[in-house]
Design an enzyme around this catalytic site. Structure first.
Site, PDB file in Angstrom:
ATOM      1  N   SER A  36      -2.642 -37.415 -41.456  1.00  0.00           N
ATOM      2  CA  SER A  36      -1.153 -37.717 -41.526  1.00  0.00           C
ATOM      3  C   SER A  36      -0.268 -38.064 -41.039  1.00  0.00           C
ATOM      4  O   SER A  36      -0.154 -37.198 -40.108  1.00  0.00           O
ATOM      5  CB  SER A  36      -0.690 -37.561 -43.405  1.00  0.00           C
ATOM      6  N   ILE A  50      -0.533 -45.275 -47.348  1.00  0.00           N
ATOM      7  CA  ILE A  50      -1.398 -46.155 -48.874  1.00  0.00           C
ATOM      8  C   ILE A  50      -1.420 -46.259 -49.629  1.00  0.00           C
ATOM      9  O   ILE A  50      -0.908 -45.016 -50.475  1.00  0.00           O
ATOM     10  CB  ILE A  50      -2.660 -45.358 -48.050  1.00  0.00           C
ATOM     11  N   TYR A 104       4.476 -31.082 -46.013  1.00  0.00           N
ATOM     12  CA  TYR A 104       3.528 -31.564 -45.768  1.00  0.00           C
ATOM     13  C   TYR A 104       3.623 -31.923 -44.724  1.00  0.00           C
ATOM     14  O   TYR A 104       2.141 -32.150 -43.951  1.00  0.00           O
ATOM     15  CB  TYR A 104       3.690 -32.609 -46.999  1.00  0.00           C
ATOM     16  N   ASP A 141     -10.807 -25.671 -56.765  1.00  0.00           N
ATOM     17  CA  ASP A 141      -9.935 -26.160 -57.031  1.00  0.00           C
ATOM     18  C   ASP A 141      -9.740 -25.537 -54.758  1.00  0.00           C
ATOM     19  O   ASP A 141     -10.284 -24.679 -54.444  1.00  0.00           O
ATOM     20  CB  ASP A 141      -9.153 -24.983 -56.869  1.00  0.00           C
ATOM     21  N   ALA A 188       3.933 -30.746 -41.752  1.00  0.00           N
ATOM     22  CA  ALA A 188       3.784 -29.359 -41.399  1.00  0.00           C
ATOM     23  C   ALA A 188       2.487 -29.240 -41.417  1.00  0.00           C
ATOM     24  O   ALA A 188       1.523 -29.196 -40.840  1.00  0.00           O
ATOM     25  CB  ALA A 188       4.397 -28.092 -41.554  1.00  0.00           C
TER      26      ALA A 188
HETATM   27  N1  LIG Z   1      -1.580 -42.243 -49.950  1.00  0.00           N
HETATM   28  C1  LIG Z   1      -1.456 -41.875 -48.713  1.00  0.00           C
HETATM   29  O1  LIG Z   1      -0.150 -42.681 -48.054  1.00  0.00           O
HETATM   30  C2  LIG Z   1      -1.628 -41.297 -47.806  1.00  0.00           C
HETATM   31  C3  LIG Z   1      -0.600 -41.305 -46.482  1.00  0.00           C
HETATM   32  C4  LIG Z   1      -1.582 -40.079 -45.533  1.00  0.00           C
HETATM   33  C5  LIG Z   1      -2.775 -39.005 -45.837  1.00  0.00           C
HETATM   34  N2  LIG Z   1      -2.937 -39.416 -46.644  1.00  0.00           N
HETATM   35  C6  LIG Z   1      -3.672 -37.729 -47.404  1.00  0.00           C
HETATM   36  O2  LIG Z   1      -4.783 -38.317 -47.825  1.00  0.00           O
HETATM   37  C7  LIG Z   1      -5.622 -38.021 -48.863  1.00  0.00           C
HETATM   38  C8  LIG Z   1      -6.044 -38.427 -50.081  1.00  0.00           C
HETATM   39  O3  LIG Z   1      -4.596 -38.933 -50.491  1.00  0.00           O
HETATM   40  P1  LIG Z   1      -4.329 -39.651 -52.212  1.00  0.00           P
HETATM   41  O4  LIG Z   1      -3.495 -40.541 -51.317  1.00  0.00           O
HETATM   42  O5  LIG Z   1      -5.193 -40.720 -52.043  1.00  0.00           O
HETATM   43  O6  LIG Z   1      -3.657 -38.996 -53.028  1.00  0.00           O
HETATM   44  P2  LIG Z   1      -4.394 -38.960 -54.584  1.00  0.00           P
HETATM   45  O7  LIG Z   1      -4.871 -40.642 -54.864  1.00  0.00           O
HETATM   46  O8  LIG Z   1      -3.031 -37.651 -55.790  1.00  0.00           O
HETATM   47  O9  LIG Z   1      -5.575 -38.044 -55.048  1.00  0.00           O
HETATM   48  C9  LIG Z   1      -5.942 -37.038 -54.472  1.00  0.00           C
HETATM   49  C10 LIG Z   1      -7.335 -36.140 -55.097  1.00  0.00           C
HETATM   50  O10 LIG Z   1      -7.587 -34.717 -54.413  1.00  0.00           O
HETATM   51  C11 LIG Z   1      -7.411 -34.249 -55.390  1.00  0.00           C
HETATM   52  N3  LIG Z   1      -6.753 -32.487 -55.332  1.00  0.00           N
HETATM   53  C12 LIG Z   1      -5.729 -32.824 -55.598  1.00  0.00           C
HETATM   54  N4  LIG Z   1      -5.462 -30.969 -55.243  1.00  0.00           N
HETATM   55  C13 LIG Z   1      -6.597 -30.558 -54.763  1.00  0.00           C
HETATM   56  C14 LIG Z   1      -7.261 -29.095 -54.454  1.00  0.00           C
HETATM   57  N5  LIG Z   1      -5.969 -28.436 -55.031  1.00  0.00           N
HETATM   58  N6  LIG Z   1      -8.778 -29.121 -54.858  1.00  0.00           N
HETATM   59  C15 LIG Z   1      -9.580 -29.902 -54.645  1.00  0.00           C
HETATM   60  N7  LIG Z   1      -8.915 -31.289 -55.386  1.00  0.00           N
HETATM   61  C16 LIG Z   1      -8.213 -31.418 -55.276  1.00  0.00           C
HETATM   62  C17 LIG Z   1      -6.806 -34.750 -57.103  1.00  0.00           C
HETATM   63  O11 LIG Z   1      -7.693 -34.268 -58.018  1.00  0.00           O
HETATM   64  P3  LIG Z   1      -6.480 -33.480 -59.066  1.00  0.00           P
HETATM   65  O12 LIG Z   1      -5.592 -34.817 -59.168  1.00  0.00           O
HETATM   66  O13 LIG Z   1      -7.501 -33.472 -60.794  1.00  0.00           O
HETATM   67  O14 LIG Z   1      -6.635 -32.438 -58.499  1.00  0.00           O
HETATM   68  C18 LIG Z   1      -7.501 -36.349 -56.320  1.00  0.00           C
HETATM   69  O15 LIG Z   1      -9.113 -36.373 -56.300  1.00  0.00           O
HETATM   70  C19 LIG Z   1      -3.969 -36.848 -49.012  1.00  0.00           C
HETATM   71  O16 LIG Z   1      -4.881 -35.386 -48.306  1.00  0.00           O
HETATM   72  C20 LIG Z   1      -3.231 -37.399 -48.591  1.00  0.00           C
HETATM   73  O17 LIG Z   1      -2.138 -35.972 -48.071  1.00  0.00           O
HETATM   74  C21 LIG Z   1      -2.157 -39.856 -47.910  1.00  0.00           C
END
Ligand SMILES: NC(=O)c1ccc[n+]([C@@H]2O[C@H](COP(=O)([O-])OP(=O)(O)OC[C@H]3O[C@@H](n4cnc5c(N)ncnc54)[C@H](OP(=O)(O)O)[C@@H]3O)[C@@H](O)[C@H]2O)c1
Length: 246
Positions: A139, A185, A152, A67, A154
């Site tokens: 983001s 994304i 989020y 975590d 902030a």
């Molecule tokens: N998708 C978008 O549009 C978007 C846009 C801007 C920024 N982002 C950022 O990009 C990053 C990845 O996003 P994503 O869209 O790929 O999300 P995602 O598909 O939900 O994947 C998130 C990953 O983070 C892990 N995770 C969550 N909480 C955690 C914790 N406390 N400790 C360790 N691992 C943890 C999850 O694993 P578990 O579920 O097993 O915990 C998963 O592997 C994030 O920081 C998100 O804010 C995404």
């Protein structure tokens, strides 16, 4: 995609079992890095990720349930491997009505999205080698604010500030620290229903007219980690199809 050579490098990717993190891990493996991959709760997705790897790539991955909001978990990551590259990717997003946003949700979002990268950054600046590099996944929400998830937004705005502080702190040891700010994304961070709505909205408001794919974030992250970005630090790179230019 341009190929990068990360042989002899050990990269840490937090939250690397799904979405953007997973695409970054796959790109790093293509560049022949060893990768420490973390996740926090979804064992099924973690197992599916592991099973999807070739035998050769499996040998170069160390998958850990860890975590990012736990100091002990973060500290032990740096005790296990000589980490040379870091991607603070793990993040959580829960959208809802502002008046329903609880103290608990606020604290958890800030703990995972901001305190996690702080603790990882602190350990990396203590243990990381000269010439190391870190990329924080911020983001577009951190740049524009967001009415559906102000916690989020902030956390992601503060992550850009933390990136700049860490860039100043890391420069003495030639450790570069940058951020990438993705737009919308296509990943599991959104429900299926949210993705349908986002896709329709994207056609109207994103100049490039579509959602981004995780691999399109991975390319920019690998560039910032690589020697090709040797004079870039404290930067926040927009990867958003033109949705925001700030
Ligand atoms: N998708 C978008 O549009 C978007 C846009 C801007 C920024 N982002 C950022 O990009 C990053 C990845 O996003 P994503 O869209 O790929 O999300 P995602 O598909 O939900 O994947 C998130 C990953 O983070 C892990 N995770 C969550 N909480 C955690 C914790 N406390 N400790 C360790 N691992 C943890 C999850 O694993 P578990 O579920 O097993 O915990 C998963 O592997 C994030 O920081 C998100 O804010 C995404």
């Amino acid at each position: 995609m341009i190929s990068f050579d990360f042989q002899q490098k050990v990269a840490l990717v937090t939250g690397g079992t799904k979405g953007i993190g997973r695409a970054i891990v796959m790109a790093l493996l293509q560049g022949r890095a060893r990768v420490v991959v973390t996740y926090s709760s979804d064992d099924v997705a973690a197992d599916a990720f592991l099973q999807s790897l070739t035998a050769e790539n499996k040998q170069r991955v160390n998958l850990l349930k860890s975590d990012v909001a736990s100091r002990q978990d973060v500290r032990s990551l740096f005790e296990k491997e000589p980490i040379t590259l870091v991607v603070n990717n793990a993040g959580i997003l829960k959208q809802g009505d502002f008046q329903d946003l609880t103290d608990e949700q606020w604290d958890r979002t800030l703990a995972v999205n901001l305190k996690g990268p702080f603790m990882v950054g602190q350990e990396f600046l203590k243990h990381g080698p000269k010439g190391g590099a870190m990329v924080n996944i911020s983001s577009i929400g951190g740049q524009t604010g967001g009415s559906k998830a102000p916690d989020y937004a902030a956390s992601k705005a503060a992550l850009i500030s933390l990136t700049r502080s860490l860039a100043r702190l890391g420069s003495a040891r030639n450790i570069r620290v940058n951020a990438v700010a993705p737009g919308w994304i296509k990943t599991d961070i959104f429900s299926d229903e949210q993705l349908v709505n986002l896709q329709q909205e994207a056609a109207k408001v994103i100049p490039m007219g579509r959602l981004g794919m995780p691999e399109e974030i991975a390319g920019s992250v690998l560039f910032l980690l690589s020697g090709q970005a040797s004079y870039i630090t404290g930067h926040c790179l927009n990867v958003n199809g033109g949705l925001h230019f700030g």
